[in-house]
Design a protein around this motif. Structure first.
Motif, short mmCIF file in Angstrom:
data_model
loop_
_atom_site.label_atom_id
_atom_site.label_comp_id
_atom_site.label_asym_id
_atom_site.label_seq_id
_atom_site.Cartn_x
_atom_site.Cartn_y
_atom_site.Cartn_z
N MET A 1 0.78 -1.23 0.00
CA MET A 1 0.00 0.00 0.00
C MET A 1 0.82 1.29 0.00
O MET A 1 0.33 2.32 -0.46
CB MET A 1 -0.95 0.03 1.20
N LYS B 1 -6.32 -5.21 -8.30
CA LYS B 1 -7.30 -5.72 -7.32
C LYS B 1 -6.84 -7.03 -6.69
O LYS B 1 -7.31 -7.39 -5.61
CB LYS B 1 -8.68 -5.88 -7.96
N TRP C 1 -5.25 -6.68 -3.00
CA TRP C 1 -6.05 -6.20 -1.88
C TRP C 1 -5.84 -7.08 -0.65
O TRP C 1 -5.53 -8.25 -0.75
CB TRP C 1 -7.53 -6.19 -2.23
N TYR C 2 -6.06 -6.46 0.52
CA TYR C 2 -5.94 -7.19 1.78
C TYR C 2 -7.15 -8.10 1.93
O TYR C 2 -8.29 -7.65 1.88
CB TYR C 2 -5.87 -6.20 2.95
N THR C 3 -6.90 -9.39 2.12
CA THR C 3 -7.98 -10.37 2.24
C THR C 3 -8.00 -11.05 3.60
O THR C 3 -8.67 -12.06 3.76
CB THR C 3 -7.85 -11.44 1.14
N TRP D 1 -3.31 -12.98 3.63
CA TRP D 1 -3.39 -12.26 2.36
C TRP D 1 -2.28 -12.65 1.39
O TRP D 1 -2.52 -12.78 0.19
CB TRP D 1 -3.41 -10.75 2.58
#
Length: 175
Positions: free
Chosen positions: A97, A118, A121-123, A127
């Motif tokens: 980020m 995409k 992204w933080y999952t 992650w």
């Protein structure tokens, strides 16, 4: 879970609750059962230098020397990113980020075939494993190298003069 004097107290209940909450938030370690082994193989079997695999494992287990981890140990006054000031500097922020990381990833897209933005992204706590599991072996190695170099850029900004350029990192990764 009693106190040392074998008496149950509110304090012992609090300690039990805190330890359960902490264990639920901590990502799984490589010592967990063998059914969980495949997510760690995504890191340990990637064809990159050993130091990059160790770095990947440290990212996945949230054990890098980020400001958040230092703040938790009272070594920093706050956990805000020193480079961009746009959030808490944890592992995800540092390698994905932060503005330096985004700039390097953008520049590398001109050279390497990387997943769409995409995909980064933080999952959740796993992650990194989710991201690595979604790509083939070649892209997995490139992502690990990219993140390793993002950390290098961060360290240059924090600990040195900050003159390491994105273009020099692109040239380094191309080799």
């Amino acid at each position: 879970h009693y106190e040392k004097n074998s008496v149950f107290s509110v304090k012992s209940a609090y300690k039990l609750t805190a330890s359960i909450a902490e264990s639920e938030q901590t990502p799984s370690s490589s010592s967990n059962d063998s059914n969980d082994r495949s997510i760690w193989d995504l890191i340990w079997k990637t064809k990159v230098p050993g130091k990059v695999r160790i770095f990947g494992w440290r990212v996945a287990t949230n054990t890098l020397a980020t400001k958040k981890n230092k703040w938790k140990r009272t070594l920093e006054l706050d956990a805000t990113c020193s480079i961009c000031g746009n959030g808490t500097e944890n592992e995800f922020h540092a390698v994905v980020m932060c503005t330096k990381s985004r700039a390097l990833r953008s520049a590398m897209r001109e050279v390497w075939s990387l997943p769409e933005e995409k995909s980064f992204w933080y999952t959740g706590n796993d992650w990194l494993q989710v991201l690595l599991d979604s790509v083939n072996e070649e892209i997995r190695a490139k992502i690990m190298l990219l993140f390793w170099r993002c950390w290098h850029l961060r360290e240059d900004c924090i600990r040195s003069d900050g003159k390491q350029s994105i273009s020099s990192s692109v040239m380094f990764l191309e080799k």
